[in-house]
Design a protein around this motif. Structure first.
Motif, mmCIF file in Angstrom:
data_model
loop_
_atom_site.group_PDB
_atom_site.id
_atom_site.type_symbol
_atom_site.label_atom_id
_atom_site.label_comp_id
_atom_site.label_asym_id
_atom_site.label_seq_id
_atom_site.Cartn_x
_atom_site.Cartn_y
_atom_site.Cartn_z
ATOM 1 N N SER A 1 34.128 -32.690 -5.072
ATOM 2 C CA SER A 1 33.010 -31.941 -4.208
ATOM 3 C C SER A 1 33.072 -32.683 -3.270
ATOM 4 O O SER A 1 32.784 -32.008 -1.707
ATOM 5 C CB SER A 1 31.906 -31.690 -4.970
ATOM 6 O OG SER A 1 30.898 -31.106 -4.547
ATOM 7 N N TYR A 2 32.898 -33.898 -3.528
ATOM 8 C CA TYR A 2 32.455 -34.805 -2.317
ATOM 9 C C TYR A 2 33.490 -34.606 -1.414
ATOM 10 O O TYR A 2 33.038 -34.495 -0.040
ATOM 11 C CB TYR A 2 33.047 -36.273 -2.598
ATOM 12 C CG TYR A 2 32.952 -37.493 -1.708
ATOM 13 C CD1 TYR A 2 33.179 -38.237 -1.106
ATOM 14 C CD2 TYR A 2 31.265 -37.698 -1.573
ATOM 15 C CE1 TYR A 2 33.585 -38.840 -0.040
ATOM 16 C CE2 TYR A 2 31.206 -38.926 0.105
ATOM 17 C CZ TYR A 2 31.871 -39.333 0.285
ATOM 18 O OH TYR A 2 32.072 -39.999 1.847
ATOM 19 N N SER A 3 34.819 -34.925 -1.380
ATOM 20 C CA SER A 3 35.909 -34.590 0.108
ATOM 21 C C SER A 3 35.106 -33.564 0.664
ATOM 22 O O SER A 3 35.701 -33.632 1.800
ATOM 23 C CB SER A 3 36.906 -34.749 -0.954
ATOM 24 O OG SER A 3 37.516 -35.953 -1.598
ATOM 25 N N SER B 1 19.558 -39.894 10.007
ATOM 26 C CA SER B 1 19.766 -39.915 9.269
ATOM 27 C C SER B 1 20.759 -38.459 8.175
ATOM 28 O O SER B 1 19.846 -38.090 7.957
ATOM 29 C CB SER B 1 19.127 -41.078 7.882
ATOM 30 O OG SER B 1 19.189 -42.091 8.423
ATOM 31 N N ILE B 2 21.622 -38.514 7.820
ATOM 32 C CA ILE B 2 22.390 -36.991 7.113
ATOM 33 C C ILE B 2 23.013 -37.864 5.375
ATOM 34 O O ILE B 2 24.149 -38.852 5.901
ATOM 35 C CB ILE B 2 23.566 -36.938 7.883
ATOM 36 C CG1 ILE B 2 23.072 -36.676 9.209
ATOM 37 C CG2 ILE B 2 23.774 -35.527 7.427
ATOM 38 C CD1 ILE B 2 21.941 -35.965 9.514
ATOM 39 N N ASP B 3 22.505 -37.158 4.705
ATOM 40 C CA ASP B 3 23.450 -36.893 3.615
ATOM 41 C C ASP B 3 25.003 -36.735 3.630
ATOM 42 O O ASP B 3 25.299 -36.474 4.158
ATOM 43 C CB ASP B 3 22.418 -37.089 2.008
ATOM 44 C CG ASP B 3 22.240 -35.242 2.257
ATOM 45 O OD1 ASP B 3 23.256 -34.676 2.819
ATOM 46 O OD2 ASP B 3 21.862 -35.532 1.172
ATOM 47 N N TYR B 4 25.229 -37.242 2.245
ATOM 48 C CA TYR B 4 27.322 -36.659 2.343
ATOM 49 C C TYR B 4 26.963 -34.885 2.135
ATOM 50 O O TYR B 4 27.924 -34.763 2.373
ATOM 51 C CB TYR B 4 27.569 -36.668 0.688
ATOM 52 C CG TYR B 4 26.799 -36.281 -0.743
ATOM 53 C CD1 TYR B 4 27.627 -36.258 -0.790
ATOM 54 C CD2 TYR B 4 25.822 -37.197 -1.344
ATOM 55 C CE1 TYR B 4 27.266 -35.084 -2.328
ATOM 56 C CE2 TYR B 4 25.356 -36.827 -2.638
ATOM 57 C CZ TYR B 4 26.149 -35.789 -2.630
ATOM 58 O OH TYR B 4 25.771 -35.122 -4.410
ATOM 59 N N THR C 1 25.293 -41.286 6.046
ATOM 60 C CA THR C 1 25.416 -42.783 4.522
ATOM 61 C C THR C 1 26.368 -42.435 3.727
ATOM 62 O O THR C 1 26.874 -41.143 3.801
ATOM 63 C CB THR C 1 24.280 -41.730 3.798
ATOM 64 O OG1 THR C 1 24.124 -40.298 2.935
ATOM 65 C CG2 THR C 1 22.734 -41.809 4.186
ATOM 66 N N GLU C 2 26.666 -43.494 3.381
ATOM 67 C CA GLU C 2 28.057 -43.269 2.625
ATOM 68 C C GLU C 2 28.090 -44.067 0.783
ATOM 69 O O GLU C 2 26.966 -44.444 0.215
ATOM 70 C CB GLU C 2 28.648 -44.810 2.552
ATOM 71 C CG GLU C 2 28.791 -44.705 4.136
ATOM 72 C CD GLU C 2 29.563 -46.292 4.653
ATOM 73 O OE1 GLU C 2 29.995 -46.669 3.651
ATOM 74 O OE2 GLU C 2 30.298 -46.817 5.485
ATOM 75 N N PRO C 3 28.665 -42.531 0.053
ATOM 76 C CA PRO C 3 28.392 -42.904 -1.335
ATOM 77 C C PRO C 3 28.251 -44.021 -2.101
ATOM 78 O O PRO C 3 29.393 -44.318 -1.114
ATOM 79 C CB PRO C 3 29.712 -41.592 -1.823
ATOM 80 C CG PRO C 3 30.305 -41.403 -0.474
ATOM 81 C CD PRO C 3 29.479 -42.090 0.338
ATOM 82 N N GLY C 4 28.912 -44.570 -3.240
ATOM 83 C CA GLY C 4 28.908 -45.117 -3.771
ATOM 84 C C GLY C 4 29.958 -45.512 -4.336
ATOM 85 O O GLY C 4 31.011 -43.933 -4.602
#
Length: 228
Positions: A18-20, A123-126, A165-168
């Motif tokens: 999903s993240y990809s 700033s934009i989230d994933y 933003t970068e995910p963990g």
């Protein structure tokens, strides 16, 4: 236990998939800029301009801002002279029509001494959603007390930066489950050797015996004297 871990692995892989797909998401947003040029507990915001982010993924944006009127120039210079804060309100409208409002502040003297040269950080989230809009004065970190002419307080020269933003890190559950599988198979085949010491293996039996012996000795002092 392995069934639960396998299910967790499937969920983790789905999250990763999903993240990809989400980082490939693209869209556009419009940002209406308003500012307060008079210090007040209940500030009045007036229009400053508009920002259009055409591509959230690529960070492509255009900005259109109107020049300050003579009265607004005087208000900004007075705000700077009194060491007050300049307030910027950013109203973000997404593709689906939803709106979010963000408020940021900078020292008015820093904005004036930079001659209205500022930076707008978006700033934009994933998921491709705007989570913050911040006004930054990149050329100034402190106010130096310089007197700026009104003519230089007329036109904003703003740069827009879109930040993602970068995910963990995603846990490597596949390797962990494979390790558990190997350990289980080795135990079933009797290949796993217990290298623990005698005390480490049987402490749960030894400790109760010691306690019983200590209690017995404490409750029978006559027996101890007779044996001496």
């Amino acid at each position: 236990m392995l069934c639960y871990l396998s299910a967790f692995l499937v969920i983790s892989l789905n999250v990763q998939k999903s993240y990809s797909s989400n980082i490939e998401y693209d869209g556009s947003v419009t940002i209406r800029l308003q500012h307060a040029l008079v210090a007040s507990e209940d500030p009045v915001f007036t229009d400053r301009g508009n920002v259009t982010v055409h591509s959230l993924r690529l960070g492509q944006a255009t900005i259109n801002q109107r020049p300050l009127s003579p009265d607004e120039q005087l208000q900004l210079r007075d705000l700077a002279a009194k060491n007050h804060f300049y307030q910027l309100k950013s109203i973000v409208t997404a593709n689906d029509g939803s709106q979010k409002t963000f408020l940021s502040t900078v020292k008015a003297c820093m904005l004036a001494e930079s001659e209205l040269d500022d930076r707008l950080s978006v700033s934009i989230d994933y998921m491709g959603r705007v989570i913050a809009v911040t006004s930054i004065i990149a050329s100034k970190s402190t106010c130096e007390g310089a007197v700026v002419s009104l003519e230089k307080l007329k036109h904003f020269t703003t740069s827009v930066y879109v930040r993602h933003t970068e995910p963990g890190p995603i846990p490597d559950t596949a390797s962990y489950i494979q390790k558990l599988e190997r350990e289980r198979e080795a135990k079933e085949k009797g290949e796993v050797k217990d290298n623990r010491s005698f005390l480490a293996k049987y402490w749960m039996y030894i400790v109760p015996l010691v306690i019983i012996m200590v209690v017995s000795s404490a409750t029978n002092p006559d027996a101890q004297q007779g044996s001496q």
